[in-house]
Design a protein around this motif. Sequence first.
Motif, short mmCIF file in Angstrom:
data_model
loop_
_atom_site.label_atom_id
_atom_site.label_comp_id
_atom_site.label_asym_id
_atom_site.label_seq_id
_atom_site.Cartn_x
_atom_site.Cartn_y
_atom_site.Cartn_z
N THR A 146 66.95 69.41 23.85
CA THR A 146 67.54 68.10 24.38
C THR A 146 67.14 68.26 25.95
OG1 THR A 146 69.70 68.88 24.86
CG2 THR A 146 69.36 67.37 22.71
N VAL A 147 67.30 69.28 26.74
CA VAL A 147 66.98 69.67 28.00
C VAL A 147 65.31 69.52 28.25
CG1 VAL A 147 66.93 71.15 30.00
CG2 VAL A 147 68.88 71.15 28.40
N LYS A 148 65.08 68.63 28.92
CA LYS A 148 63.64 68.40 29.28
C LYS A 148 63.06 68.85 30.77
CE LYS A 148 63.56 66.40 25.40
NZ LYS A 148 62.85 66.99 24.22
N ALA A 149 64.25 68.85 31.50
CA ALA A 149 63.59 69.24 32.91
C ALA A 149 64.79 69.71 33.60
CB ALA A 149 63.05 68.12 33.82
N TYR A 150 64.55 70.55 34.68
CA TYR A 150 65.63 70.94 35.65
C TYR A 150 65.47 70.61 37.11
CZ TYR A 150 67.22 74.08 32.24
OH TYR A 150 67.81 74.52 31.08
N ALA A 151 66.41 69.95 37.95
CA ALA A 151 66.18 69.30 38.83
C ALA A 151 67.08 69.80 40.35
CB ALA A 151 66.31 67.61 38.98
N SER A 152 66.77 69.60 41.55
CA SER A 152 67.43 70.06 42.69
C SER A 152 67.43 68.28 43.15
CB SER A 152 66.77 70.89 43.41
OG SER A 152 66.91 72.22 42.77
N VAL A 153 68.63 68.32 43.92
CA VAL A 153 69.01 66.96 44.76
C VAL A 153 69.60 67.23 45.95
CG1 VAL A 153 70.37 64.77 44.83
CG2 VAL A 153 69.36 65.82 42.67
N SER A 154 68.93 66.48 47.00
CA SER A 154 69.51 66.77 48.47
C SER A 154 70.28 65.58 48.80
CB SER A 154 68.48 67.45 49.43
OG SER A 154 67.36 66.27 49.58
N PHE A 155 71.06 65.72 49.78
CA PHE A 155 71.94 64.48 50.18
C PHE A 155 71.61 64.43 51.73
CE2 PHE A 155 73.85 65.86 46.24
CZ PHE A 155 73.82 64.64 45.31
N ASP A 156 71.23 63.30 52.32
CA ASP A 156 70.78 63.15 53.63
C ASP A 156 70.31 64.45 54.35
OD1 ASP A 156 71.70 60.64 53.66
OD2 ASP A 156 73.76 61.14 54.19
N GLY A 157 69.65 65.29 53.56
CA GLY A 157 68.95 66.51 54.25
C GLY A 157 69.95 67.46 54.54
N ALA A 158 71.22 67.21 54.22
CA ALA A 158 72.36 68.00 54.64
C ALA A 158 72.82 69.27 53.51
CB ALA A 158 73.46 67.38 55.12
N PHE A 159 73.00 68.64 52.30
CA PHE A 159 73.60 69.26 51.26
C PHE A 159 72.50 69.33 49.94
CE2 PHE A 159 77.24 67.52 53.53
CZ PHE A 159 77.87 68.45 53.59
N ALA A 160 72.58 70.31 49.09
CA ALA A 160 71.72 70.49 48.11
C ALA A 160 72.40 70.88 46.84
CB ALA A 160 70.43 71.36 48.38
N VAL A 161 71.99 70.11 45.77
CA VAL A 161 72.55 70.82 44.43
C VAL A 161 71.33 71.18 43.55
CG1 VAL A 161 74.08 70.13 42.52
CG2 VAL A 161 74.55 69.28 44.78
#
Length: 119
Positions: free
Chosen positions: A17-32
């Motif tokens: 069921t897992v198709k991809a892994y991602a990273s997200v940044s918020f305002d260029g200040a925080f990353a998940v």
Amino acid sequence: MKVKATINRITDKPESTVKAYASVSFDGAFAVHGIKVCENEKGRFVSMPSTSYKDRNGETKYSDTFHPITKEAREALNQSVLNAYDYKLQQMQATEIEIEETQEEAEEAKEYPEPELGM
């Protein structure tokens, strides 16, 4: 708030069921990192990174290590990740070029075989 998603890896297991892994940044200040793009019979969805632990009964439980608090933040994050996933799939499809030999080319190859090099 500016939410920017990047697809780090597309999985190559069609049964998963897992198709991809991602990273997200918020305002260029925080990353998940470790956000998953999943797909099941109900459709595509985004799953937050989590840790697992055993409860008192020995059952495995999961706890999100990150999650949006407001509906608007969840929608922005989900849309950003799913858009990045769709874009990545389009890029992959654009680079997959299949060249098919026409019947004419196949017949021509039979008429004029490449010379063998012998020494």
